[in-house]
Design an enzyme around this catalytic site. Structure first.
Site, mmCIF file in Angstrom:
data_model
loop_
_atom_site.group_PDB
_atom_site.id
_atom_site.type_symbol
_atom_site.label_atom_id
_atom_site.label_comp_id
_atom_site.label_asym_id
_atom_site.label_seq_id
_atom_site.Cartn_x
_atom_site.Cartn_y
_atom_site.Cartn_z
ATOM 1 N N CYS A 1 12.463 -13.521 3.942
ATOM 2 C CA CYS A 1 11.993 -14.340 2.809
ATOM 3 C C CYS A 1 13.160 -15.095 2.161
ATOM 4 C CB CYS A 1 11.235 -13.488 1.799
ATOM 5 S SG CYS A 1 12.031 -11.950 1.374
ATOM 6 N N GLY B 1 -0.065 0.043 -5.009
ATOM 7 C CA GLY B 1 -1.385 -0.542 -4.826
ATOM 8 C C GLY B 1 -2.325 -0.065 -5.901
ATOM 9 N N CYS C 1 0.836 -1.187 0.000
ATOM 10 C CA CYS C 1 0.000 0.000 0.000
ATOM 11 C C CYS C 1 0.875 1.242 0.000
ATOM 12 C CB CYS C 1 -0.873 0.053 1.256
ATOM 13 S SG CYS C 1 -2.057 -1.297 1.344
ATOM 14 N N CYS D 1 6.462 -14.102 3.028
ATOM 15 C CA CYS D 1 6.497 -12.838 3.777
ATOM 16 C C CYS D 1 5.172 -12.666 4.514
ATOM 17 C CB CYS D 1 6.692 -11.661 2.832
ATOM 18 S SG CYS D 1 6.580 -10.072 3.698
ATOM 19 N N CYS E 1 12.568 -3.684 5.265
ATOM 20 C CA CYS E 1 12.349 -4.716 4.226
ATOM 21 C C CYS E 1 13.303 -4.517 3.040
ATOM 22 C CB CYS E 1 10.902 -4.626 3.756
ATOM 23 S SG CYS E 1 10.558 -5.649 2.325
ATOM 24 N N TYR F 1 12.764 -4.446 -5.217
ATOM 25 C CA TYR F 1 11.661 -4.608 -6.152
ATOM 26 C C TYR F 1 10.549 -3.568 -6.037
ATOM 27 C CZ TYR F 1 7.541 -6.906 -8.203
ATOM 28 O OH TYR F 1 6.420 -7.182 -8.926
ATOM 29 N N CYS G 1 15.488 -6.603 7.076
ATOM 30 C CA CYS G 1 14.802 -7.895 7.142
ATOM 31 C C CYS G 1 15.160 -8.691 5.892
ATOM 32 C CB CYS G 1 13.283 -7.688 7.196
ATOM 33 S SG CYS G 1 12.356 -9.250 7.128
HETATM 34 S S1 SF4 Z 1 10.118 -11.215 4.572
HETATM 35 FE FE1 SF4 Z 1 11.091 -10.348 2.708
HETATM 36 S S2 SF4 Z 1 9.471 -9.190 1.698
HETATM 37 FE FE2 SF4 Z 1 8.801 -9.554 3.821
HETATM 38 S S3 SF4 Z 1 9.451 -7.784 5.014
HETATM 39 FE FE3 SF4 Z 1 11.103 -9.280 5.182
HETATM 40 S S4 SF4 Z 1 12.495 -8.809 3.460
HETATM 41 FE FE4 SF4 Z 1 10.559 -7.766 3.052
#
Ligand code: SF4
Length: 472
Positions: A448, A40, A14, A394, A248, A254, A445
């Site tokens: 994934c 979004g 979003c 994710c 993230c 991306y 993070c």
């Molecule tokens: S799991 Fe991957 S897509 Fe989700 S917040 Fe963490 S780095 Fe981003």
């Protein structure tokens, strides 16, 4: 019957854009949402206030289709809050479109949220047991309930209390009749930044939206920070919840626009650096390097410049194709793919081609495209991906939420190479991915890729968890 063109790509979450202190607040918000449309495309909305009267307009569809001049004229006031949505919790329905607005003790509360609350279902069950009634199936609505429960001790107290209870990813803006409040979760999963526009302020997901309205970038909203903006000016409150940052990395790889600065990092230059590092990790003797537009564009530029392999645009994108199209008949089966991208046959015939991609999620799109390249006569087809394999879902606001959707969760790199039909396949290492950023690895993070989830996932959490029977 219509079908989405990009069913097989991961979806954005979003986008938020809010203005305080400008006579054209809703018009600016309209343009801001335009700049954030990539985040979004299912619905969009704007809530505006002149300090006393609050008005709103929201609908399903794209920003330019939803707002017309006369609609914006009616969204009067010096404050506005806008949202573009792709549903990551709750179905794609108008009732779930944001900003979501309620009345409580004579006060308006409107919310625009980016991210997923991973304990939303549990909180909702508790609230419902206490008699709360919900109008939507989104996780965002519970935030308004939590604020309403604590607001008699003041908005700041209510926000801090809410922050203590909700877990997961949230960059959000709350609006009352006269106050704008920005709040970012203590991990800082999703971006949120502050801009200055004359004597007013702008809060938005990405800096590209600030550029469009000619607002000056001030800084990011810090993880765990609450910004309160009203006639008294702007005030920052830092929550005492201390968590490690977990911004993230996929926003940089991306989702975010390349002309944005996200987490203090220029997205374009980050992606170019990924390509440069890919060229060091996987040098190869080929005739040309190319992206499938627009997914690997900037990493492909980086690869070409660092390696000396000529960059070509071997696939041309039709920019006038919308997101949905009339379902073709069975005899036109691959029409959906062809209508969006076409191949420059004379350029690619008999060539050794290297494709740079930003991710492979399910592998089916890449397989179809490589098949076409072979059909038109490419001699060799290699594919290098500018991040490591996606092996884990994710839960923080990106729409690949089950392992079954991820080809790398069940196949080795060699098996994926074979499935897609490539001569070779390479993924950027985790080490080089971190190296491509200016951000310490501990502040990002990577769940994934490595399965290390910074916030534990509630056992009842999934995209439609608000639409199921109550948890036991
Ligand atoms: S799991 Fe991957 S897509 Fe989700 S917040 Fe963490 S780095 Fe981003």
């Amino acid at each position: 019957m219509t079908q989405r063109l990009d069913d097989l790509r991961p979806r954005e979450e979003c986008g938020i854009f809010a203005v305080y202190g400008h006579e054209d607040a809703s018009k600016l918000t309209y343009f801001g949402l335009y700049a954030l449309q990539h985040r979004g495309q299912e619905s969009a909305g704007i809530v505006a206030s002149d300090g006393r009267n609050v008005v709103e307009h929201k609908s399903m569809g794209l920003v330019p289709d939803i707002f017309r001049e006369e609609i914006l004229q009616n969204l009067r006031g010096h404050m506005a809050l806008g949202h573009v949505r792709y549903s990551t919790t709750g179905s794609s329905l108008l009732v779930n479109a944001q900003p979501f607005r309620v009345q409580h003790l004579g006060q308006t509360l409107a919310i625009a949220h980016n991210g997923n609350l991973v304990n939303a279902r549990r909180i909702r069950d508790d609230l419902e047991e206490q008699g709360s009634i919900f109008l939507t199936t989104t996780d965002s609505e519970i935030v308004l309930h939590l604020i309403a429960k604590a607001v008699k001790h003041g908005l700041e107290h209510a926000m801090l209390e809410t922050m203590k209870q909700v877990k997961g990813a949230y960059s959000m803006v709350i609006m009352t009749q006269d106050t704008l409040i920005a709040m970012r979760d203590p991990h800082g999963f999703r971006p949120l930044c502050l801009g200055r526009l004359g004597s007013g302020y702008v809060i938005t997901s990405e800096t590209c939206a600030l550029d469009l309205v000619e607002a000056e970038y001030v800084r990011e909203v810090k993880p765990g920070e609450i910004l309160i903006i009203n006639q008294n000016g702007i005030r920052s409150v830092q929550s005492e919840l201390s968590e490690r940052k977990a911004q993230c990395i996929f926003e940089l790889i991306y989702f975010s626009r390349p002309d944005s600065v996200v987490f203090g990092q220029n997205v374009y230059l980050f992606r170019k650096k990924q390509g440069e590092l890919l060229s060091q990790e996987f040098p190869i003797d080929v005739d040309l390097v190319m992206p499938f537009p627009d997914s690997g564009n900037y990493a492909a530029i980086g690869y070409a410049q660092a390696s000396g392999v000529p960059l070509e645009m071997g696939v041309i994108r039709n920019h006038y194709v919308g997101r949905t199209f009339i379902q073709p008949s069975q005899s036109m089966r691959d029409f959906g793919v062809k209508v969006k991208l076409n191949y420059v046959r004379d350029l690619l015939k008999d060539k050794r081609v290297l494709i740079i991609e930003d991710s492979i999620i399910r592998g089916t799109t890449a397989r179809t495209r490589i098949k076409t390249l072979r059909k038109i006569g490419a001699r060799e087809v290699h594919l290098f991906v500018s991040c490591p394999p996606h092996r884990f879902p994710c839960h923080y606001g990106i729409d690949f939420s089950t392992r079954g959707e991820l080809i790398a969760a069940s196949k080795t790199v060699e098996e994926i190479r074979d499935f897609i039909g490539l001569d070779s396949l390479g993924y950027l290492s985790m080490e080089n991915l971190v190296k491509a950023t200016h951000i310490p690895g501990n502040d990002l993070c990577f769940a994934c890729f490595d399965g290390n989830y910074p916030v534990p996932i509630d056992q009842f959490f999934h995209k439609f968890c608000m639409e199921r029977d109550p948890s036991p």
